[in-house]
Design a protein around this motif. Sequence first.
Motif, mmCIF file in Angstrom:
data_model
loop_
_atom_site.group_PDB
_atom_site.id
_atom_site.type_symbol
_atom_site.label_atom_id
_atom_site.label_comp_id
_atom_site.label_asym_id
_atom_site.label_seq_id
_atom_site.Cartn_x
_atom_site.Cartn_y
_atom_site.Cartn_z
ATOM 1 N N ILE A 138 0.853 -1.193 0.000
ATOM 2 C CA ILE A 138 0.000 0.000 0.000
ATOM 3 C C ILE A 138 0.886 1.239 0.000
ATOM 4 C CG2 ILE A 138 -1.628 1.362 1.371
ATOM 5 C CD1 ILE A 138 -2.993 -1.201 2.153
ATOM 6 N N LYS A 139 0.584 2.142 -0.901
ATOM 7 C CA LYS A 139 1.389 3.348 -1.063
ATOM 8 C C LYS A 139 0.701 4.543 -0.388
ATOM 9 C CE LYS A 139 4.479 1.243 -3.655
ATOM 10 N NZ LYS A 139 3.880 -0.079 -3.847
ATOM 11 N N ASN A 140 -0.042 5.319 -1.164
ATOM 12 C CA ASN A 140 -0.727 6.495 -0.627
ATOM 13 C C ASN A 140 -2.118 6.129 -0.123
ATOM 14 O OD1 ASN A 140 1.288 8.583 -1.445
ATOM 15 N ND2 ASN A 140 0.767 7.834 -3.488
ATOM 16 N N ILE A 141 -2.529 6.794 0.950
ATOM 17 C CA ILE A 141 -3.867 6.593 1.509
ATOM 18 C C ILE A 141 -4.630 7.905 1.407
ATOM 19 C CG2 ILE A 141 -5.221 5.895 3.523
ATOM 20 C CD1 ILE A 141 -2.658 4.487 4.536
ATOM 21 N N TYR A 142 -5.507 7.983 0.406
ATOM 22 C CA TYR A 142 -6.345 9.162 0.216
ATOM 23 C C TYR A 142 -7.680 8.941 0.918
ATOM 24 C CZ TYR A 142 -3.081 10.207 -3.614
ATOM 25 O OH TYR A 142 -1.960 10.463 -4.362
ATOM 26 N N CYS A 143 -8.256 10.015 1.433
ATOM 27 C CA CYS A 143 -9.551 9.934 2.114
ATOM 28 C C CYS A 143 -10.449 11.054 1.593
ATOM 29 C CB CYS A 143 -9.390 10.081 3.624
ATOM 30 S SG CYS A 143 -8.270 8.878 4.387
ATOM 31 N N VAL A 144 -11.673 10.693 1.236
ATOM 32 C CA VAL A 144 -12.639 11.667 0.735
ATOM 33 C C VAL A 144 -13.532 12.112 1.881
ATOM 34 C CG1 VAL A 144 -14.449 12.126 -0.959
ATOM 35 C CG2 VAL A 144 -12.593 10.524 -1.511
ATOM 36 N N GLY A 145 -13.569 13.405 2.117
ATOM 37 C CA GLY A 145 -14.420 13.950 3.168
ATOM 38 C C GLY A 145 -15.768 14.400 2.637
ATOM 39 N N ARG A 146 -16.796 14.294 3.456
ATOM 40 C CA ARG A 146 -18.118 14.864 3.168
ATOM 41 C C ARG A 146 -18.669 14.405 1.820
ATOM 42 N NH1 ARG A 146 -16.244 21.020 4.900
ATOM 43 N NH2 ARG A 146 -15.350 20.419 6.910
ATOM 44 N N ASN A 147 -18.655 13.093 1.584
ATOM 45 C CA ASN A 147 -19.110 12.579 0.288
ATOM 46 C C ASN A 147 -20.528 12.036 0.329
ATOM 47 O OD1 ASN A 147 -18.721 12.146 -2.453
ATOM 48 N ND2 ASN A 147 -17.938 10.071 -2.155
ATOM 49 N N PHE A 148 -21.209 12.191 1.460
ATOM 50 C CA PHE A 148 -22.623 11.846 1.576
ATOM 51 C C PHE A 148 -23.343 13.065 2.134
ATOM 52 C CE2 PHE A 148 -20.653 7.763 1.315
ATOM 53 C CZ PHE A 148 -21.611 6.877 0.829
ATOM 54 N N LYS A 207 -24.488 17.202 6.526
ATOM 55 C CA LYS A 207 -25.493 17.958 7.271
ATOM 56 C C LYS A 207 -25.495 17.595 8.753
ATOM 57 C CE LYS A 207 -28.614 18.877 3.400
ATOM 58 N NZ LYS A 207 -29.974 18.674 2.832
ATOM 59 N N GLU A 208 -25.241 16.302 9.086
ATOM 60 C CA GLU A 208 -25.290 15.923 10.498
ATOM 61 C C GLU A 208 -24.164 16.575 11.296
ATOM 62 O OE1 GLU A 208 -24.936 11.731 11.315
ATOM 63 O OE2 GLU A 208 -23.069 11.528 10.174
ATOM 64 N N LEU A 209 -23.065 16.947 10.620
ATOM 65 C CA LEU A 209 -21.958 17.633 11.286
ATOM 66 C C LEU A 209 -21.977 19.136 11.028
ATOM 67 C CD1 LEU A 209 -18.971 15.159 10.764
ATOM 68 C CD2 LEU A 209 -20.576 15.305 12.674
ATOM 69 N N ASN A 210 -23.085 19.614 10.443
ATOM 70 C CA ASN A 210 -23.248 21.047 10.153
ATOM 71 C C ASN A 210 -22.135 21.589 9.256
ATOM 72 O OD1 ASN A 210 -25.637 21.391 11.778
ATOM 73 N ND2 ASN A 210 -24.324 21.322 13.593
ATOM 74 N N ASN A 211 -21.721 20.754 8.294
ATOM 75 C CA ASN A 211 -20.720 21.172 7.321
ATOM 76 C C ASN A 211 -21.401 21.470 5.985
ATOM 77 O OD1 ASN A 211 -18.333 20.870 8.901
ATOM 78 N ND2 ASN A 211 -18.449 18.653 8.636
ATOM 79 N N PRO A 212 -20.858 22.395 5.204
ATOM 80 C CA PRO A 212 -21.417 22.635 3.879
ATOM 81 C C PRO A 212 -21.239 21.423 2.981
ATOM 82 C CG PRO A 212 -19.322 23.790 4.136
ATOM 83 C CD PRO A 212 -19.691 23.263 5.488
ATOM 84 N N VAL A 213 -22.181 21.190 2.088
ATOM 85 C CA VAL A 213 -22.069 20.110 1.121
ATOM 86 C C VAL A 213 -21.092 20.543 0.034
ATOM 87 C CG1 VAL A 213 -23.307 18.681 -0.560
ATOM 88 C CG2 VAL A 213 -24.412 19.321 1.606
ATOM 89 N N PRO A 214 -20.021 19.794 -0.195
ATOM 90 C CA PRO A 214 -18.993 20.236 -1.143
ATOM 91 C C PRO A 214 -19.476 20.213 -2.591
ATOM 92 C CG PRO A 214 -18.531 18.012 -0.396
ATOM 93 C CD PRO A 214 -19.679 18.506 0.432
ATOM 94 N N THR A 215 -18.844 21.039 -3.409
ATOM 95 C CA THR A 215 -19.157 21.086 -4.834
ATOM 96 C C THR A 215 -18.088 20.401 -5.674
ATOM 97 O OG1 THR A 215 -18.131 23.280 -4.977
ATOM 98 C CG2 THR A 215 -20.509 23.207 -4.597
ATOM 99 N N SER A 216 -17.000 19.985 -5.032
ATOM 100 C CA SER A 216 -15.974 19.166 -5.679
ATOM 101 C C SER A 216 -15.385 18.261 -4.609
ATOM 102 C CB SER A 216 -14.887 20.035 -6.317
ATOM 103 O OG SER A 216 -14.177 20.760 -5.337
ATOM 104 N N PRO A 217 -14.763 17.147 -5.004
ATOM 105 C CA PRO A 217 -14.218 16.229 -3.986
ATOM 106 C C PRO A 217 -13.255 16.927 -3.037
ATOM 107 C CG PRO A 217 -14.254 15.166 -6.121
ATOM 108 C CD PRO A 217 -14.622 16.609 -6.362
ATOM 109 N N PHE A 218 -13.348 16.539 -1.775
ATOM 110 C CA PHE A 218 -12.564 17.129 -0.693
ATOM 111 C C PHE A 218 -11.716 16.023 -0.095
ATOM 112 C CE2 PHE A 218 -12.643 18.111 3.990
ATOM 113 C CZ PHE A 218 -11.723 19.136 3.938
ATOM 114 N N LEU A 219 -10.397 16.095 -0.282
ATOM 115 C CA LEU A 219 -9.510 15.006 0.102
ATOM 116 C C LEU A 219 -8.514 15.399 1.179
ATOM 117 C CD1 LEU A 219 -10.646 13.852 -2.614
ATOM 118 C CD2 LEU A 219 -8.391 12.840 -2.971
ATOM 119 N N PHE A 220 -8.127 14.389 1.981
ATOM 120 C CA PHE A 220 -7.017 14.518 2.913
ATOM 121 C C PHE A 220 -6.269 13.192 2.911
ATOM 122 C CE2 PHE A 220 -10.773 13.238 5.295
ATOM 123 C CZ PHE A 220 -10.329 12.188 6.072
#
Length: 212
Positions: free
Chosen positions: A8-18, A23-36
């Motif tokens: 396993i090389k890089n581990i990417y994680c997509v935030g706020r993809n549902f 909404k349950e965390l009171n975060n804005p719904v993204p308009t493009s993928p949000f990665l960390f």
Amino acid sequence: MISISNDIKNIYCVGRNFTMHAKELNNPVPTSPFLFLKPTHALVRANGEKVVLPSDQGTIRYEMELVIKVSRPYEKGMGVDELIDCIALGIDLTLVDVQNSLKEKGYPWLLAKGFKNSGIITRFFPFPGVEECKQINYSLLINDERVQVGNIKDMIFDLQNIVEFTALNFGLGEGDVIFTGTPEGVGSVSNGDKLELIWGEKIIGESIIELV
């Protein structure tokens, strides 16, 4: 099943993809993928053993996710079905209080998302294809209670969008994995919690939380 290995090389994680999770965390719904990112040292297998986590860093939040593994270097126009060879289920753990402090300071999230054992993951198994995946729910049970249920058809950004965005902005090659985002129902873990990851109706991984 295909085991987790040191390839396993890089581990990417997509935030706020549902939508409902954002909404349950009171975060804005993204308009493009949000990665960390997570470091490889964050990964720990859901093989029935204890997962040791810090007890002195405040609340630890669980987020159950589908994880995809890349089998070859991405080339423009390549489809998910030819790029992904296997999948797993994972749990992205977050030090919530640490993350909130980092957000306030405008700092990156690494301390909150990349700590040791913050990426619980099952064994990998062959990817059945996008359309078949849409017919299968995946879920998380904590102490025999079903707390999260997900399906890729409910993602804001589908798997094709995720791999294209990741490849364009960061590069994507053999051995890279992507945590594809969590559905609603996130919550905190407690000492002694039993976590079971379910693909369809089959348990494919489990862990016991130990706070020290």
